[in-house]
Design a protein around this motif. Sequence first.
Motif, PDB file in Angstrom:
ATOM      1  N   GLN A   1       0.791   5.477   0.097  1.00 32.64           N
ATOM      2  CA  GLN A   1      -0.035   6.624   0.444  1.00 32.64           C
ATOM      3  C   GLN A   1       0.262   7.766  -0.509  1.00 32.64           C
ATOM      4  O   GLN A   1       1.390   8.218  -0.613  1.00 32.64           O
ATOM      5  CB  GLN A   1       0.245   7.068   1.888  1.00 32.64           C
ATOM      6  CG  GLN A   1      -0.538   8.290   2.317  1.00 32.64           C
ATOM      7  CD  GLN A   1      -2.031   8.018   2.437  1.00 32.64           C
ATOM      8  OE1 GLN A   1      -2.432   7.066   3.086  1.00 32.64           O
ATOM      9  NE2 GLN A   1      -2.837   8.839   1.794  1.00 32.64           N
ATOM     10  N   TRP A   2      -0.728   8.200  -1.243  1.00 33.04           N
ATOM     11  CA  TRP A   2      -0.621   9.355  -2.098  1.00 33.04           C
ATOM     12  C   TRP A   2      -1.263  10.520  -1.358  1.00 33.04           C
ATOM     13  O   TRP A   2      -1.899  10.340  -0.331  1.00 33.04           O
ATOM     14  CB  TRP A   2      -1.311   9.096  -3.435  1.00 33.04           C
ATOM     15  CG  TRP A   2      -0.634   8.015  -4.232  1.00 33.04           C
ATOM     16  CD1 TRP A   2      -0.078   6.866  -3.754  1.00 33.04           C
ATOM     17  CD2 TRP A   2      -0.436   7.988  -5.629  1.00 33.04           C
ATOM     18  NE1 TRP A   2       0.448   6.127  -4.776  1.00 33.04           N
ATOM     19  CE2 TRP A   2       0.235   6.796  -5.948  1.00 33.04           C
ATOM     20  CE3 TRP A   2      -0.765   8.852  -6.665  1.00 33.04           C
ATOM     21  CZ2 TRP A   2       0.588   6.446  -7.227  1.00 33.04           C
ATOM     22  CZ3 TRP A   2      -0.419   8.501  -7.957  1.00 33.04           C
ATOM     23  CH2 TRP A   2       0.253   7.315  -8.230  1.00 33.04           C
ATOM     24  N   SER A   3      -1.119  11.717  -1.857  1.00 31.90           N
ATOM     25  CA  SER A   3      -1.641  12.883  -1.146  1.00 31.90           C
ATOM     26  C   SER A   3      -3.150  12.804  -0.935  1.00 31.90           C
ATOM     27  O   SER A   3      -3.653  13.192   0.107  1.00 31.90           O
ATOM     28  CB  SER A   3      -1.286  14.169  -1.893  1.00 31.90           C
ATOM     29  OG  SER A   3      -1.825  14.144  -3.194  1.00 31.90           O
ATOM     30  N   ASP A   4      -3.883  12.244  -1.912  1.00 28.13           N
ATOM     31  CA  ASP A   4      -5.334  12.226  -1.807  1.00 28.13           C
ATOM     32  C   ASP A   4      -5.943  10.833  -1.640  1.00 28.13           C
ATOM     33  O   ASP A   4      -7.145  10.693  -1.484  1.00 28.13           O
ATOM     34  CB  ASP A   4      -5.952  12.907  -3.038  1.00 28.13           C
ATOM     35  CG  ASP A   4      -5.581  12.204  -4.331  1.00 28.13           C
ATOM     36  OD1 ASP A   4      -4.578  11.467  -4.346  1.00 28.13           O
ATOM     37  OD2 ASP A   4      -6.299  12.398  -5.335  1.00 28.13           O
ATOM     38  N   ARG A   5      -5.118   9.786  -1.701  1.00 28.14           N
ATOM     39  CA  ARG A   5      -5.661   8.431  -1.603  1.00 28.14           C
ATOM     40  C   ARG A   5      -4.549   7.424  -1.327  1.00 28.14           C
ATOM     41  O   ARG A   5      -3.378   7.730  -1.443  1.00 28.14           O
ATOM     42  CB  ARG A   5      -6.393   8.053  -2.885  1.00 28.14           C
ATOM     43  CG  ARG A   5      -5.476   7.920  -4.088  1.00 28.14           C
ATOM     44  CD  ARG A   5      -6.266   7.811  -5.379  1.00 28.14           C
ATOM     45  NE  ARG A   5      -5.439   7.598  -6.539  1.00 28.14           N
ATOM     46  CZ  ARG A   5      -4.667   8.496  -7.133  1.00 28.14           C
ATOM     47  NH1 ARG A   5      -4.591   9.716  -6.650  1.00 28.14           N
ATOM     48  NH2 ARG A   5      -3.958   8.192  -8.196  1.00 28.14           N
ATOM     49  N   LYS A   6      -4.990   6.214  -1.007  1.00 33.20           N
ATOM     50  CA  LYS A   6      -4.065   5.098  -0.871  1.00 33.20           C
ATOM     51  C   LYS A   6      -4.191   4.243  -2.120  1.00 33.20           C
ATOM     52  O   LYS A   6      -5.269   4.106  -2.676  1.00 33.20           O
ATOM     53  CB  LYS A   6      -4.397   4.259   0.363  1.00 33.20           C
ATOM     54  CG  LYS A   6      -4.102   4.965   1.660  1.00 33.20           C
ATOM     55  CD  LYS A   6      -4.406   4.087   2.838  1.00 33.20           C
ATOM     56  CE  LYS A   6      -4.100   4.836   4.119  1.00 33.20           C
ATOM     57  NZ  LYS A   6      -4.390   4.044   5.304  1.00 33.20           N
ATOM     58  N   LYS A   7      -3.080   3.675  -2.532  1.00 31.92           N
ATOM     59  CA  LYS A   7      -3.079   2.858  -3.747  1.00 31.92           C
ATOM     60  C   LYS A   7      -2.230   1.625  -3.505  1.00 31.92           C
ATOM     61  O   LYS A   7      -1.177   1.700  -2.865  1.00 31.92           O
ATOM     62  CB  LYS A   7      -2.507   3.678  -4.907  1.00 31.92           C
ATOM     63  CG  LYS A   7      -2.562   2.979  -6.237  1.00 31.92           C
ATOM     64  CD  LYS A   7      -2.079   3.881  -7.350  1.00 31.92           C
ATOM     65  CE  LYS A   7      -2.154   3.147  -8.671  1.00 31.92           C
ATOM     66  NZ  LYS A   7      -1.716   3.968  -9.784  1.00 31.92           N
TER      67      LYS A   7
ATOM     68  N   GLU B   1       0.844  -1.186   0.000  1.00 39.38           N
ATOM     69  CA  GLU B   1       0.000   0.000   0.000  1.00 39.38           C
ATOM     70  C   GLU B   1       0.881   1.237   0.000  1.00 39.38           C
ATOM     71  O   GLU B   1       1.812   1.349   0.784  1.00 39.38           O
ATOM     72  CB  GLU B   1      -0.892  -0.013   1.243  1.00 39.38           C
ATOM     73  CG  GLU B   1      -1.954   1.048   1.231  1.00 39.38           C
ATOM     74  CD  GLU B   1      -2.888   0.911   2.417  1.00 39.38           C
ATOM     75  OE1 GLU B   1      -2.653   1.617   3.412  1.00 39.38           O
ATOM     76  OE2 GLU B   1      -3.838   0.095   2.337  1.00 39.38           O
TER      77      GLU B   1
END
Length: 172
Positions: free
Chosen positions: A43-49, A41
């Motif tokens: 963590q991006w600034s606006d979501r997890k991917k 996983e």
Amino acid sequence: MENNTGKKWFAIYTKPRWEKKVNSRLQEKGVESWCPVQRKESQWSDRKKIIEDPLFKSYVFVHINDDEKIKVLSTDGALQFVYYLKQPAVIRDEEIELIKSYLLEKDAHITVENLRQFRTNNKVVISKGVFMDAEGTVIKGGSKKVYVRLESLEQVLIVEFPAEHLHLKCEL
């Protein structure tokens, strides 16, 4: 170890962050290659991917005979073979299969560290899971980790095990 096709596993260095590109380009050339990845996983600034992250940074494995070495080295992004004792390091088939098997396990997680950072300690035997009955050398770690040495790569797999899955090997 050499199989009946005369092909052996080797590791090659790639440009940083080019592992998956080099793997694809080798396969397009008809070269059997493998870039082990594990899902993690991010963590991006606006979501997890969930991403597939290469297990060995700047490494790709190739299963080739001597005639295919030029084809491998002429691949964009491939830098050179990994050397051990002044020769391209041959990776045992068993080591490749062990990594492949472990990565198929649910919630498999491996962290890779360079072998040169550690010193040898106690011998252990793993008592459960895909590594059952495998022997390893605890080079660093606490109650949940054992480092399994891959000599030909000068790398160590850090595999997390519950402490109860390990026991000291008795040397007579």
